[in-house]
Write a protein that holds these residues in place. Sequence first.
Motif, PDB file in Angstrom:
ATOM      1  N   ASP A 130       0.827  -1.211   0.000  1.00 17.07           N
ATOM      2  CA  ASP A 130       0.000   0.000   0.000  1.00 17.07           C
ATOM      3  C   ASP A 130       0.862   1.262   0.000  1.00 17.07           C
ATOM      4  N   LEU A 131       2.047   1.179   0.604  1.00 14.15           N
ATOM      5  CA  LEU A 131       2.943   2.335   0.581  1.00 14.15           C
ATOM      6  C   LEU A 131       3.401   2.636  -0.837  1.00 14.15           C
ATOM      7  N   VAL A 132       3.690   1.605  -1.594  1.00 13.58           N
ATOM      8  CA  VAL A 132       4.093   1.792  -2.994  1.00 13.58           C
ATOM      9  C   VAL A 132       2.919   2.342  -3.794  1.00 13.58           C
ATOM     10  N   ALA A 133       1.747   1.750  -3.607  1.00 19.55           N
ATOM     11  CA  ALA A 133       0.559   2.236  -4.304  1.00 19.55           C
ATOM     12  C   ALA A 133       0.231   3.673  -3.909  1.00 19.55           C
ATOM     13  N   GLY A 134       0.605   4.038  -2.683  1.00 16.74           N
ATOM     14  CA  GLY A 134       0.337   5.380  -2.198  1.00 16.74           C
ATOM     15  C   GLY A 134       1.108   6.473  -2.909  1.00 16.74           C
ATOM     16  N   LEU A 135       2.081   6.106  -3.724  1.00 16.74           N
ATOM     17  CA  LEU A 135       2.822   7.108  -4.496  1.00 16.74           C
ATOM     18  C   LEU A 135       1.937   7.759  -5.556  1.00 16.74           C
ATOM     19  N   ALA A 156       5.521  26.416  -5.425  1.00 18.71           N
ATOM     20  CA  ALA A 156       4.562  25.421  -4.949  1.00 18.71           C
ATOM     21  C   ALA A 156       4.807  24.078  -5.622  1.00 18.71           C
ATOM     22  N   LEU A 157       5.182  24.127  -6.894  1.00 17.04           N
ATOM     23  CA  LEU A 157       5.489  22.902  -7.625  1.00 17.04           C
ATOM     24  C   LEU A 157       6.672  22.172  -6.991  1.00 17.04           C
ATOM     25  N   ARG A 158       7.646  22.916  -6.556  1.00 12.59           N
ATOM     26  CA  ARG A 158       8.808  22.310  -5.900  1.00 12.59           C
ATOM     27  C   ARG A 158       8.381  21.583  -4.625  1.00 12.59           C
ATOM     28  N   ILE A 159       7.457  22.161  -3.891  1.00 14.28           N
ATOM     29  CA  ILE A 159       6.983  21.532  -2.659  1.00 14.28           C
ATOM     30  C   ILE A 159       6.252  20.232  -2.973  1.00 14.28           C
ATOM     31  N   TYR A 160       5.420  20.233  -4.013  1.00 13.63           N
ATOM     32  CA  TYR A 160       4.747  19.000  -4.437  1.00 13.63           C
ATOM     33  C   TYR A 160       5.773  17.931  -4.821  1.00 13.63           C
ATOM     34  N   GLY A 161       6.808  18.341  -5.543  1.00 10.49           N
ATOM     35  CA  GLY A 161       7.846  17.395  -5.950  1.00 10.49           C
ATOM     36  C   GLY A 161       8.595  16.822  -4.770  1.00 10.49           C
ATOM     37  N   LYS A 162       8.826  17.661  -3.771  1.00 11.98           N
ATOM     38  CA  LYS A 162       9.527  17.199  -2.572  1.00 11.98           C
ATOM     39  C   LYS A 162       8.687  16.174  -1.809  1.00 11.98           C
ATOM     40  N   LYS A 163       7.399  16.385  -1.756  1.00 11.54           N
ATOM     41  CA  LYS A 163       6.516  15.433  -1.072  1.00 11.54           C
ATOM     42  C   LYS A 163       6.522  14.089  -1.791  1.00 11.54           C
ATOM     43  N   LEU A 164       6.534  14.123  -3.121  1.00  7.25           N
ATOM     44  CA  LEU A 164       6.603  12.877  -3.881  1.00  7.25           C
ATOM     45  C   LEU A 164       7.926  12.174  -3.619  1.00  7.25           C
ATOM     46  N   ARG A 165       8.998  12.920  -3.570  1.00  5.14           N
ATOM     47  CA  ARG A 165      10.308  12.322  -3.309  1.00  5.14           C
ATOM     48  C   ARG A 165      10.351  11.655  -1.937  1.00  5.14           C
ATOM     49  N   TYR A 166       9.868  12.344  -0.919  1.00  7.08           N
ATOM     50  CA  TYR A 166       9.912  11.779   0.425  1.00  7.08           C
ATOM     51  C   TYR A 166       9.017  10.550   0.539  1.00  7.08           C
ATOM     52  N   ALA A 167       7.868  10.576  -0.150  1.00  6.80           N
ATOM     53  CA  ALA A 167       6.995   9.399  -0.150  1.00  6.80           C
ATOM     54  C   ALA A 167       7.688   8.223  -0.828  1.00  6.80           C
ATOM     55  N   ALA A 168       8.419   8.513  -1.900  1.00  6.69           N
ATOM     56  CA  ALA A 168       9.144   7.452  -2.609  1.00  6.69           C
ATOM     57  C   ALA A 168      10.263   6.888  -1.746  1.00  6.69           C
ATOM     58  N   GLU A 169      10.930   7.737  -0.984  1.00  4.31           N
ATOM     59  CA  GLU A 169      12.003   7.268  -0.107  1.00  4.31           C
ATOM     60  C   GLU A 169      11.463   6.312   0.952  1.00  4.31           C
ATOM     61  N   MET A 170      10.257   6.573   1.421  1.00  2.00           N
ATOM     62  CA  MET A 170       9.684   5.676   2.422  1.00  2.00           C
ATOM     63  C   MET A 170       9.169   4.396   1.775  1.00  2.00           C
ATOM     64  N   ALA A 213       9.274  -2.122  -1.183  1.00  2.00           N
ATOM     65  CA  ALA A 213       9.068  -2.686  -2.513  1.00  2.00           C
ATOM     66  C   ALA A 213       9.987  -3.877  -2.773  1.00  2.00           C
ATOM     67  N   LYS A 214       9.544  -4.741  -3.671  1.00  2.00           N
ATOM     68  CA  LYS A 214      10.398  -5.826  -4.137  1.00  2.00           C
ATOM     69  C   LYS A 214      11.526  -5.239  -4.988  1.00  2.00           C
ATOM     70  N   LYS A 215      12.531  -6.061  -5.291  1.00  2.00           N
ATOM     71  CA  LYS A 215      13.771  -5.574  -5.895  1.00  2.00           C
ATOM     72  C   LYS A 215      13.564  -4.760  -7.170  1.00  2.00           C
ATOM     73  N   LYS A 216      12.844  -5.312  -8.140  1.00  2.00           N
ATOM     74  CA  LYS A 216      12.675  -4.624  -9.421  1.00  2.00           C
ATOM     75  C   LYS A 216      11.938  -3.301  -9.252  1.00  2.00           C
ATOM     76  N   GLN A 217      10.891  -3.337  -8.449  1.00  2.00           N
ATOM     77  CA  GLN A 217      10.126  -2.114  -8.237  1.00  2.00           C
ATOM     78  C   GLN A 217      10.926  -1.099  -7.421  1.00  2.00           C
ATOM     79  N   ALA A 218      11.735  -1.588  -6.501  1.00  2.00           N
ATOM     80  CA  ALA A 218      12.588  -0.692  -5.720  1.00  2.00           C
ATOM     81  C   ALA A 218      13.560   0.057  -6.636  1.00  2.00           C
ATOM     82  N   GLU A 219      14.050  -0.630  -7.673  1.00  2.00           N
ATOM     83  CA  GLU A 219      14.948   0.023  -8.631  1.00  2.00           C
ATOM     84  C   GLU A 219      14.218   1.119  -9.395  1.00  2.00           C
ATOM     85  N   ARG A 220      12.962   0.866  -9.747  1.00  2.00           N
ATOM     86  CA  ARG A 220      12.167   1.895 -10.445  1.00  2.00           C
ATOM     87  C   ARG A 220      11.888   3.080  -9.517  1.00  2.00           C
ATOM     88  N   ILE A 221      11.632   2.766  -8.252  1.00  2.00           N
ATOM     89  CA  ILE A 221      11.385   3.849  -7.289  1.00  2.00           C
ATOM     90  C   ILE A 221      12.646   4.697  -7.102  1.00  2.00           C
TER      91      ILE A 221
END
Length: 323
Positions: A188-193, A218-232, A237-245
């Motif tokens: 669900d964390l991956v889907a939450g991206l 404001a766009l930069r702030i949205y991008g930062k939120k996406l980045r932090y969500a991806a880091e978590m 994620a499984k290996k292949k998906q982790a590489e995409r993330i």
Amino acid sequence: MTAEILPHENVPSTTPAALGLGDRPAKAGPDDPAATHVRVKLDVEIRALLAHEPGTKSGADPEDLHQMRVALRRMRSVLKLSGRLVGPDAEPVRAELGWLGQSLGEVRDFDVLIGHLREVVAEFEVRDQPAARRLVSKFVTERGVAKRRLTRALASPRYASMLQDIGRLARQPAAEKPTSGNHQTSADLVAGLTKPHRKLAKAVKALPSDPPDDDLHALRIYGKKLRYAAEMAKPAAKKKQAERIQRLIKATKNLQTVLGDHQDACVAADRMRSVVASVDSEVAFIAGRVAEKELLRRAEVRAVWRDVWAEVDAAAYAVSPRM
């Protein structure tokens, strides 16, 4: 930049052990529930914040303050996105992080401005250097006032209480019982991206061909939120998906850098405009030269930011076509 040491800067810093955390950061993998990943992320970031607290207090290296602020922002982002998974105390803690973030951000903004100003005016003629130094000194003085406010905040009972609250959220229960809010899985964390990516994409789509400066910020702030969500999400994620993330993390970091340069240029130009009325004519001349350079930097970023965004969009779709 000369460090200003105040008496209460010598107050011992809090340790992870004092917050009830273990000797090492906790870990989580794809088989752990989403709530565990949230707590692990808080554990990692509160340790980073504490590690940079002494350097932030002393002011010896501005990078300590920068990294302390980054850790704080990551925790705020995690709590905004998934705080419900660790209980109702998450939102009050996020608000308190916002309080501290204001003080850290004020000093950090001065550090960025002063450092950049010194680089810019170093290229000016020798005869302009005395006026350039006076211009920089004005902002160094203002930074000192902001730093004293930050030092008082870091020595306050409010800050100490905030650390304890974060520690409680970060501690892993012996057996986390699923509730109506925390039953999500790692998947669900991956889907939450999808949610932060869609918000970013929607904001980009709404922009005119020549966006206002505030909209790009404001766009930069949205991008930062996406980045932090991806880091978590990456450890979940499984290996292949982790590489995409990881590709997505890299792309969002690039977008953050480009739009950060744009924001820094806008702020520097505005600062130069505001200072003209309160300085002598020689310093005003230097401020005008600096403002001209910053407006050129702003234009350069505006010519490339959409290409950088396209890389983010492509990386997000590689993680999940549903994005």
